[in-house]
Design an enzyme around this catalytic site. Sequence first.
Site, PDB file in Angstrom:
ATOM      1  N   GLU A 151       0.829  -1.205   0.000  1.00 29.30           N
ATOM      2  CA  GLU A 151       0.000   0.000   0.000  1.00 29.30           C
ATOM      3  C   GLU A 151       0.861   1.253   0.000  1.00 29.30           C
ATOM      4  O   GLU A 151       0.576   2.219  -0.715  1.00 29.30           O
ATOM      5  CB  GLU A 151      -0.923  -0.016   1.222  1.00 29.30           C
ATOM      6  CG  GLU A 151      -1.886  -1.184   1.252  1.00 29.30           C
ATOM      7  CD  GLU A 151      -2.507  -1.421   2.613  1.00 29.30           C
ATOM      8  OE1 GLU A 151      -3.608  -1.991   2.654  1.00 29.30           O
ATOM      9  OE2 GLU A 151      -1.895  -1.043   3.634  1.00 29.30           O
ATOM     10  N   ASP A 157     -11.358  -8.816  -0.844  1.00 31.15           N
ATOM     11  CA  ASP A 157     -12.019 -10.118  -0.877  1.00 31.15           C
ATOM     12  C   ASP A 157     -13.235 -10.070   0.027  1.00 31.15           C
ATOM     13  O   ASP A 157     -13.298  -9.255   0.940  1.00 31.15           O
ATOM     14  CB  ASP A 157     -11.069 -11.222  -0.404  1.00 31.15           C
ATOM     15  CG  ASP A 157     -10.617 -11.003   1.049  1.00 31.15           C
ATOM     16  OD1 ASP A 157     -11.118 -11.710   1.936  1.00 31.15           O
ATOM     17  OD2 ASP A 157      -9.790 -10.102   1.282  1.00 31.15           O
TER      18      ASP A 157
END
Length: 228
Positions: A12, A194
């Site tokens: 990230e 997810d």
Amino acid sequence: MKIGIIVAMGKELKLLLNLIENRTEQEVNGYRIHFGKIGKHEVCAMQCGIGKVNAAIGTLSMIDTFTPDLVINTGVAGGADLSIKQMDIVVGSQIAYHDVWCGPGTEYGEAAGYPLYFESDAAIINLIKGMNLNEQIKFGLICSGDKFIASVEEVNEIKSHFPNALAVDMESASISHVCKMKSVPVFIMRVISDTPGAEHDNVSQYENFWESAPEHTFITLSKILENI
């Protein structure tokens, strides 16, 4: 405006650093903090590490060092509702702990002495709604705890306490907690990697997610910063 931006993982941070100009670095309490500019704003960015303790220590280190006017937490989260799909962006209009109970006389999820629900800065939420950035941006509850949620059963346990939960992560609540303690506005925005129950194997869904790197989340963040 001085803005602090916190992510949990190196993947990230790599995406975030691409947005920052004229970068310098400083080490504080073992954390490497990156200073620079995004557009008109002075920013500092850091990878706090995974989990509530890392996030809390990192947030406090950032606030005490940089004294930001706003702290933004972004990165990835798991979906906690079948209405939430991979690559959706969830803004935490509310944030709560899903793994805290301080005993009789307290509400499940409530860190004693603090509200059950922390909140992202209302002005920024209203700004985003007015920008009409992306139809896949959802607003709602993000729950945090010290566990990677990988099964429908785990999601159902969380939703037995927080039926409105849209996403789960491991840092948002503790970052919001520290910001509340230090009276610094916070804004939580996560991209969904997810959703247990949406795919047969959500661990593979999570791993494959990184193949297409959620760059659009950081592009969205850049657009938001342009309008603050």
